[in-house]
Design a protein around this motif. Structure first.
Motif, mmCIF file in Angstrom:
data_model
loop_
_atom_site.group_PDB
_atom_site.id
_atom_site.type_symbol
_atom_site.label_atom_id
_atom_site.label_comp_id
_atom_site.label_asym_id
_atom_site.label_seq_id
_atom_site.Cartn_x
_atom_site.Cartn_y
_atom_site.Cartn_z
ATOM 1 N N LYS A 288 39.839 53.748 23.720
ATOM 2 C CA LYS A 288 39.958 55.196 23.548
ATOM 3 C C LYS A 288 39.505 55.973 24.790
ATOM 4 O O LYS A 288 40.051 57.019 25.101
ATOM 5 N N ASP A 313 34.751 48.464 30.449
ATOM 6 C CA ASP A 313 36.030 49.160 30.632
ATOM 7 C C ASP A 313 36.047 49.906 31.953
ATOM 8 O O ASP A 313 35.022 50.031 32.633
ATOM 9 N N ILE A 316 36.344 56.578 31.474
ATOM 10 C CA ILE A 316 35.740 57.824 31.964
ATOM 11 C C ILE A 316 34.217 57.743 32.087
ATOM 12 O O ILE A 316 33.593 58.602 32.692
ATOM 13 N N ARG A 332 28.987 63.244 19.526
ATOM 14 C CA ARG A 332 30.051 63.086 20.506
ATOM 15 C C ARG A 332 29.643 63.879 21.711
ATOM 16 O O ARG A 332 29.401 65.075 21.630
ATOM 17 N N PRO A 351 34.873 60.740 14.237
ATOM 18 C CA PRO A 351 33.744 61.433 13.617
ATOM 19 C C PRO A 351 32.402 61.162 14.307
ATOM 20 O O PRO A 351 31.401 61.733 13.918
ATOM 21 N N LEU A 353 30.749 58.277 14.407
ATOM 22 C CA LEU A 353 29.912 57.403 13.574
ATOM 23 C C LEU A 353 29.982 55.951 14.026
ATOM 24 O O LEU A 353 29.167 55.125 13.628
ATOM 25 N N GLY A 354 30.990 55.631 14.857
ATOM 26 C CA GLY A 354 31.223 54.233 15.248
ATOM 27 C C GLY A 354 30.006 53.574 15.883
ATOM 28 O O GLY A 354 29.589 52.488 15.468
ATOM 29 N N PRO A 356 26.698 54.526 15.976
ATOM 30 C CA PRO A 356 25.521 54.350 15.106
ATOM 31 C C PRO A 356 25.713 53.193 14.119
ATOM 32 O O PRO A 356 24.774 52.441 13.865
ATOM 33 N N GLY A 429 35.428 52.913 12.813
ATOM 34 C CA GLY A 429 35.187 52.829 14.224
ATOM 35 C C GLY A 429 35.039 54.165 14.836
ATOM 36 O O GLY A 429 35.273 55.191 14.333
HETATM 37 P P1 ADP Z 1 33.656 58.544 18.263
HETATM 38 O O1 ADP Z 1 34.185 58.530 16.884
HETATM 39 O O2 ADP Z 1 33.473 59.928 18.808
HETATM 40 O O3 ADP Z 1 34.354 57.623 19.200
HETATM 41 P P2 ADP Z 1 31.366 56.809 18.578
HETATM 42 O O4 ADP Z 1 30.072 56.784 17.839
HETATM 43 O O5 ADP Z 1 32.175 55.570 18.543
HETATM 44 O O6 ADP Z 1 32.171 58.046 18.033
HETATM 45 O O7 ADP Z 1 31.051 57.188 20.077
HETATM 46 C C1 ADP Z 1 30.195 58.291 20.366
HETATM 47 C C2 ADP Z 1 30.524 58.883 21.720
HETATM 48 O O8 ADP Z 1 30.188 57.953 22.738
HETATM 49 C C3 ADP Z 1 32.022 59.158 21.931
HETATM 50 O O9 ADP Z 1 32.379 60.419 21.412
HETATM 51 C C4 ADP Z 1 32.137 59.111 23.441
HETATM 52 O O10 ADP Z 1 31.748 60.358 23.990
HETATM 53 C C5 ADP Z 1 31.088 58.085 23.851
HETATM 54 N N1 ADP Z 1 31.661 56.743 24.118
HETATM 55 C C6 ADP Z 1 31.641 55.675 23.310
HETATM 56 N N2 ADP Z 1 32.194 54.595 23.902
HETATM 57 C C7 ADP Z 1 32.589 55.004 25.126
HETATM 58 C C8 ADP Z 1 33.231 54.358 26.243
HETATM 59 N N3 ADP Z 1 33.576 53.064 26.205
HETATM 60 N N4 ADP Z 1 33.447 55.092 27.356
HETATM 61 C C9 ADP Z 1 33.088 56.407 27.408
HETATM 62 N N5 ADP Z 1 32.491 57.073 26.398
HETATM 63 C C10 ADP Z 1 32.229 56.381 25.271
#
Ligand code: ADP
Length: 429
Positions: A288, A313, A316, A332, A351, A353-354, A356, A429
């Protein structure tokens, strides 16, 4: 009166009292305690000679500022008490002087010094406590503010996330209603119907995923996440995840691959379904947050008692200031992108939550998770690497599981159960 001689006379008795006091301290702290208390005696002498309290107050200040008594194992919060005792010893030693007149004169001369230093230390302690309490209050206020913000973020994000699939379901259902009266004889109409039904099914699946995520988060929050231990092979889990995301990776021109590593083929006990969910979340995030044509590599290594998986990865990236925060729920980072909801679209919303949930699952296994990234930069794409440590638990957690998998003849049985573990249900996720 010349107090010098009197002070010399009472010095052994005062030192004797202090030796008893120092007996409570650990051996390593005693030299510092002796040095500081002897400095106090010298300061009393200076104050008596000069008639000024400065030397004593300077010393007390030093104890507070540089915490030199801290080195002697004495907390500054107990300083007023300690000073009171130091003066009690001093006056007791003075009472032991053979000449009553000298004892009385010394006591009279020292009373103001005693009062000033104790009042100073007490006031200083009061100020320190007030500062500490207001610090704590400030922290509590900030955390309440954060809580409040995440509550409103949650409402905004949850509403948006739930509304999108609901709108889809609503739309497809309306189209179905329109079709209701038409005969579904020919193949085109049938195909149309299939699309609508697929749309509805898709919307409900997404809704269920979101609700499942919310339930998982609340279970983790309340320590109710129970793991179902069974034999797990990491390589299998990772390969299933790769297979699942292969079409998306192709579509987004991402190179998504696993470099097999020592330990990935070893059997250990874990909750296959939950571990799959956790690792899948990380790969989904990597997809993503990496623009098209990027790379996502799954690597790892075996450590003593643990296996480490890294998901790296070329996306960004994440600002170091957010490395801890992203594991908090509804966090987020940056401006919440409410415009596009999607599990694998570049920067598709979610959302929050992935991570946590992932953290909760890994920690429930006794493992750890953290992220490394040089920063967030959508032009230069510094990327992010998530590290996951999972204990290589070679024994089942209890008798029941041991019996279930017949640990003595593990190889065959575990192999069979791995086939079961190879098809975990998908979620969140
Ligand atoms: P979301 O549903 O927003 O993806 P997560 O809990 O999975 O929620 O991730 C929280 C935040 O962490 C994301 O909104 C993003 O800003 C950041 N994030 C997570 N994984 C990555 C990644 N591989 N590269 C960049 N930012 C990430």
């Amino acid at each position: 009166m010349d107090f010098d001689r009197a002070l010399n006379e009472i010095h052994p008795a005062w030192s004797q009292f202090l030796a008893v006091e120092a007996a409570h301290l650990p051996d390593s702290a005693r030299p510092d305690f002796d040095a500081e208390t002897q400095a106090y005696f010298t300061a009393i002498r200076q104050a008596l000679t000069s008639g000024a309290h400065d030397a004593l107050l300077t010393l007390v200040e030093r104890w507070y500022e540089r915490d030199t008594l801290g080195m002697a194992g004495i907390e500054t919060s107990t300083l007023p008490d300690l000073l009171t005792r130091l003066w009690q010893y001093f006056f007791a030693a003075a009472q032991g002087l053979p000449e009553r007149e000298t004892a009385a004169a010394l006591t009279n001369a020292c009373l103001p010094l005693c009062c000033t230093t104790i009042v100073h230390a007490t006031r200083r302690e009061g100020d320190t406590r007030v500062a500490r309490v207001s610090d704590e209050l400030e922290q509590a206020r900030e955390s309440l503010e954060r809580l409040d913000r995440s509550k409103s973020d949650f409402i905004a994000i949850a509403a948006h996330e739930l509304k999108t699939p609901l709108t889809l379901i609503d739309g497809y259902a309306a189209m179905l209603r329109d079709l209701r009266d038409e005969p579904v004889a020919d193949a085109t109409a049938q195909a149309q119907l299939d699309i609508l039904l697929y749309g509805i099914a898709n919307g409900t699946r997404r809704l269920r995923e979101i609700v499942d995520d919310m339930i998982d988060v609340s279970m983790i929050d309340n320590n109710l996440l129970s793991l179902h231990f069974q034999p797990v092979w990491l390589k299998q889990l990772l390969e299933i995840i790769l297979q699942e995301f292969a079409p998306v990776a192709r579509e987004r021109r991402l190179s998504l691959y696993l470099e097999p590593f020592p330990g990935c083929e070893e059997m250990f006990f874990g909750d296959a379904e939950r571990l799959y969910q956790a690792l899948r979340n990380l790969v989904a995030n990597a997809i993503k947050y990496t623009p098209d044509h990027g790379q996502i590599a799954l690597r790892g290594r075996k450590l003593s008692g643990f296996v480490e998986v890294t998901i790296q990865d070329t996306g960004i990236g994440i600002d170091p200031a957010d490395h801890a925060r992203i594991f908090e729920k509804f966090s987020r980072v940056g401006s919440p992108a409410l415009h596009s909801t999607g599990k694998t679209k570049f920067k598709g919303g979610g959302p929050g939550l992935g991570l946590p949930i992932t953290k909760g699952i890994i920690e429930a296994h006794g493992g750890a998770i953290w992220v490394e990234s040089d920063g967030h930069d959508e032009i230069n794409l510094p990327g992010a690497t998530f590290h996951v440590l999972i204990p290589l638990r070679k024994e089942p957690p209890d008798e029941r599981i041991a019996r279930l998998f017949q640990v003595s003849g593990l190889a065959g049985e575990a192999q069979r159960s791995a086939a079961g573990a190879a098809h975990p249900t998908q979620s969140g996720g």
